[in-house]
Design a protein around this motif. Structure first.
Motif, PDB file in Angstrom:
ATOM      1  N   TYR A 125       2.239 -19.949 -10.177  1.00  0.00           N
ATOM      2  CA  TYR A 125       1.175 -19.878  -9.168  1.00  0.00           C
ATOM      3  C   TYR A 125       1.680 -19.139  -7.914  1.00  0.00           C
ATOM      4  N   CYS A 126       2.904 -19.433  -7.506  1.00  0.00           N
ATOM      5  CA  CYS A 126       3.479 -18.740  -6.345  1.00  0.00           C
ATOM      6  C   CYS A 126       3.606 -17.245  -6.610  1.00  0.00           C
ATOM      7  N   ARG A 127       3.915 -16.880  -7.855  1.00  0.00           N
ATOM      8  CA  ARG A 127       3.993 -15.458  -8.210  1.00  0.00           C
ATOM      9  C   ARG A 127       2.603 -14.822  -8.109  1.00  0.00           C
ATOM     10  N   TYR A 128       1.567 -15.552  -8.529  1.00  0.00           N
ATOM     11  CA  TYR A 128       0.202 -15.054  -8.369  1.00  0.00           C
ATOM     12  C   TYR A 128      -0.097 -14.807  -6.894  1.00  0.00           C
ATOM     13  N   LEU A 129       0.253 -15.784  -6.055  1.00  0.00           N
ATOM     14  CA  LEU A 129       0.009 -15.631  -4.613  1.00  0.00           C
ATOM     15  C   LEU A 129       0.760 -14.433  -4.048  1.00  0.00           C
ATOM     16  N   ALA A 130       2.016 -14.274  -4.423  1.00  0.00           N
ATOM     17  CA  ALA A 130       2.825 -13.162  -3.923  1.00  0.00           C
ATOM     18  C   ALA A 130       2.262 -11.821  -4.395  1.00  0.00           C
ATOM     19  N   SER A 131       1.836 -11.763  -5.639  1.00  0.00           N
ATOM     20  CA  SER A 131       1.262 -10.534  -6.174  1.00  0.00           C
ATOM     21  C   SER A 131      -0.013 -10.167  -5.433  1.00  0.00           C
ATOM     22  N   LEU A 132      -0.828 -11.155  -5.176  1.00  0.00           N
ATOM     23  CA  LEU A 132      -2.069 -10.929  -4.446  1.00  0.00           C
ATOM     24  C   LEU A 132      -1.777 -10.445  -3.027  1.00  0.00           C
ATOM     25  N   ARG A 133      -0.831 -11.093  -2.365  1.00  0.00           N
ATOM     26  CA  ARG A 133      -0.468 -10.709  -1.001  1.00  0.00           C
ATOM     27  C   ARG A 133       0.097  -9.287  -0.983  1.00  0.00           C
ATOM     28  N   ARG A 134       0.967  -8.976  -1.962  1.00  0.00           N
ATOM     29  CA  ARG A 134       1.561  -7.646  -2.044  1.00  0.00           C
ATOM     30  C   ARG A 134       0.467  -6.599  -2.270  1.00  0.00           C
ATOM     31  N   GLY A 135      -0.506  -6.917  -3.127  1.00  0.00           N
ATOM     32  CA  GLY A 135      -1.617  -5.995  -3.377  1.00  0.00           C
ATOM     33  C   GLY A 135      -2.470  -5.788  -2.146  1.00  0.00           C
ATOM     34  N   ALA A 136      -2.716  -6.849  -1.394  1.00  0.00           N
ATOM     35  CA  ALA A 136      -3.529  -6.750  -0.168  1.00  0.00           C
ATOM     36  C   ALA A 136      -2.808  -5.913   0.874  1.00  0.00           C
ATOM     37  N   GLU A 137      -1.485  -6.121   1.018  1.00  0.00           N
ATOM     38  CA  GLU A 137      -0.718  -5.345   1.991  1.00  0.00           C
ATOM     39  C   GLU A 137      -0.704  -3.870   1.613  1.00  0.00           C
ATOM     40  N   SER A 138      -0.554  -3.587   0.344  1.00  0.00           N
ATOM     41  CA  SER A 138      -0.528  -2.210  -0.125  1.00  0.00           C
ATOM     42  C   SER A 138      -1.884  -1.544   0.098  1.00  0.00           C
ATOM     43  N   ALA A 139      -2.980  -2.268  -0.138  1.00  0.00           N
ATOM     44  CA  ALA A 139      -4.326  -1.727   0.096  1.00  0.00           C
ATOM     45  C   ALA A 139      -4.546  -1.466   1.577  1.00  0.00           C
ATOM     46  N   GLU A 140      -4.052  -2.358   2.432  1.00  0.00           N
ATOM     47  CA  GLU A 140      -4.198  -2.169   3.879  1.00  0.00           C
ATOM     48  C   GLU A 140      -3.423  -0.940   4.343  1.00  0.00           C
ATOM     49  N   ARG A 141      -2.208  -0.747   3.802  1.00  0.00           N
ATOM     50  CA  ARG A 141      -1.411   0.419   4.186  1.00  0.00           C
ATOM     51  C   ARG A 141      -2.109   1.712   3.752  1.00  0.00           C
ATOM     52  N   SER A 142      -2.696   1.690   2.551  1.00  0.00           N
ATOM     53  CA  SER A 142      -3.421   2.861   2.059  1.00  0.00           C
ATOM     54  C   SER A 142      -4.627   3.154   2.929  1.00  0.00           C
ATOM     55  N   ALA A 143      -5.367   2.130   3.289  1.00  0.00           N
ATOM     56  CA  ALA A 143      -6.569   2.316   4.111  1.00  0.00           C
ATOM     57  C   ALA A 143      -6.216   2.858   5.493  1.00  0.00           C
TER      58      ALA A 143
END
Length: 175
Positions: free
Chosen positions: A153-171
């Motif tokens: 579950y923590c890996r799911y949370l980390a993956s989601l957070r990493r994806g959100a940060e990457s999307a924010e950097r792209s935007a």
């Protein structure tokens, strides 16, 4: 003997097994889900474990420490199991898209069988909680399996957070 054992098992245990099997089978296909759904299995095993420990060992610092040590170890292993996890957030629906997880069903079945086996042993021999070696095995394994699901579950949370940060950097890089 198996028939007697099965007939003495509360119905909720069989319902739990059926639920775990359906969750494990569903996880074998990529699917849309939510963080709440992903939290069900770790929460279920954490509550079951905490109830079992408080029921059998009360406030024993040793028992709780062994269980927590098992959780820490299991969480590290659970984290590693999903090393190549792909989890993305659909911002329009708030749902998560997760890749297939072929490790969940076997883990759920082994976890259930181990916990069930220990519970049967405790029911057959009520003096077993006083046996330090048997209790340590139970607590470390129970905690370890619970930790596996917490780590995943923590890996799911980390993956989601990493994806959100990457999307924010792209935007922000492409206004």
């Amino acid at each position: 003997m198996l028939q007697h054992l099965a007939s003495q098992t509360p119905i909720w245990v069989w319902l739990l097994l059926a639920f775990l099997i359906t969750r494990g089978i569903a996880a074998m296909k990529p699917a849309e889900t939510s963080l709440q759904k992903l939290a069900i299995v770790p929460a279920l095993f954490a509550v079951w474990g905490a109830w079992s420990i408080s029921h059998r060992f009360g406030a024993s610092l040793i028992a709780w420490s062994e269980w927590l040590a098992g959780i820490a170890t299991g969480a590290a292993l659970g984290w590693l199991l999903l090393n190549r996890l792909k989890l993305t957030l659909d911002r329009s629906t708030g749902k998560l898209w997760r890749s297939a997880d072929f490790s969940l069903l076997p883990l759920l079945l082994v976890t259930f069988l181990v916990k069930y086996g220990f519970e049967v042993a405790f029911a057959v021999s009520p003096s077993l909680p006083a046996n330090a070696g048997f209790s340590a095995a139970y607590l470390l394994l129970s905690g370890g399996f619970t930790g596996l699901f917490i780590g995943k579950y923590c890996r799911y949370l980390a993956s989601l957070r990493r994806g959100a940060e990457s999307a924010e950097r792209s935007a922000s890089a492409h206004p």
